[in-house]
Enzyme design. Sequence first.
Site, PDB file in Angstrom:
ATOM      1  N   CYS A 105      -4.681  51.605  55.053  1.00 45.89           N
ATOM      2  CA  CYS A 105      -4.085  52.490  54.048  1.00 45.89           C
ATOM      3  C   CYS A 105      -5.070  52.750  52.917  1.00 45.89           C
ATOM      4  O   CYS A 105      -5.241  53.891  52.464  1.00 45.89           O
ATOM      5  CB  CYS A 105      -2.798  51.885  53.509  1.00 45.89           C
ATOM      6  SG  CYS A 105      -1.957  52.921  52.275  1.00 45.89           S
ATOM      7  N   CYS A 203       4.943  47.763  53.965  1.00 43.31           N
ATOM      8  CA  CYS A 203       5.875  48.738  53.388  1.00 43.31           C
ATOM      9  C   CYS A 203       6.694  49.486  54.426  1.00 43.31           C
ATOM     10  O   CYS A 203       7.787  49.968  54.128  1.00 43.31           O
ATOM     11  CB  CYS A 203       5.122  49.724  52.496  1.00 43.31           C
ATOM     12  SG  CYS A 203       3.926  50.762  53.376  1.00 43.31           S
TER      13      CYS A 203
END
Length: 362
Positions: A105, A203
């Site tokens: 990410c 997440c």
Amino acid sequence: MNKNRVVVAMSGGVDSSTCAYLLKKQGYEVIGITMQIWQDPSEDYTYREGGCCSIGAVYDARKVAEKLGIPYYVLNFKEEFNQKVIEYFIEEYVRGRTPNPCIACNRYIKFEALLHKAMEIDAYYLATGHYTRIEYDVVSGRYLLKKAVDKSKDQSYALYNLTQDQLEHLLMPLGYFTKSQIRDIAKEAGLPVAEKPDSQEICFVNDDYKEFLKEKASGRIKPGPIVDKNGRILGQHKGIAFYTIGQRRGLGISAGKPLYVVDIDRKRNAVVVGEEKDLLTQEFTADQVNWIAFDALTEKKRVLAKIRYNFDEKPAEIMPLNSGMVKVVFDEPQKSVTPGQSVVFYDGDVVLGGGIISERIR
């Protein structure tokens, strides 16, 4: 580009919120942006409060932006996130490797896609709430990535993919503070997230990554044998995606001594188990290597090597291989060197670079 304009990646937590506060106090024109990365509004993780980029995070980030009096936007990065992070996460586990989605990410979403968006709106800088330091070294003429002052919160391990072009446009002011100082600053500034707990989970995974894989990789995960080092079958596994190097619990086999996952053989679709001593590895190779402190590794070099986020660096020697790969030789054998995880090389507080662990050398 406007050198006074900075986009702050706001996750709705105390760190990124305080980052925005500090930069505004320093006189920057601050713009807050939260990345929309959730895939399906019907999925439960979208609404939980703990996720770093959940809908709850957007609510908190917007409250902070209102408090600071700065513009705030939510930008859609869900396609990039799905391709570069979620699909990578699934594929690595299916291959019997252990991925690090936060590093992916950082590399592809925060410091590539979001930085590009920041420049599109004429911002010279992108800022994040990471605990690390970026400093320019006049001797080498390079930007250096260094450990944070607060070593217990240091996040330099997850940022080894940064390039010189990116580092020139990044601000990470929290690297010079301790976590307790940041919370105190947030309280004094009246930020509504000053007491908000840190986010810990992945997440996009709701509690159990195995359930996530069962849903997303249905048909690609097959049961197979659990074998010892000699190939003797001891039991059956539910799919190599559900096992990782060093795992002891949940093997579903009984023996007169503790057994650990010591290897995952994708070709045979087998999980290999052994004793704790069999987890030790002294040499391995790494690929997808990125260097920060210099352009390329041209000769052997002494370093401190870190093979997991919560792993202390250990003395090692690294040497260049063909195709930009690196061979790593620890001074002493280390436990649970895991393909798919990252290895990061340090010289004191300075991040030299890092790569992905590809193969352990027996």
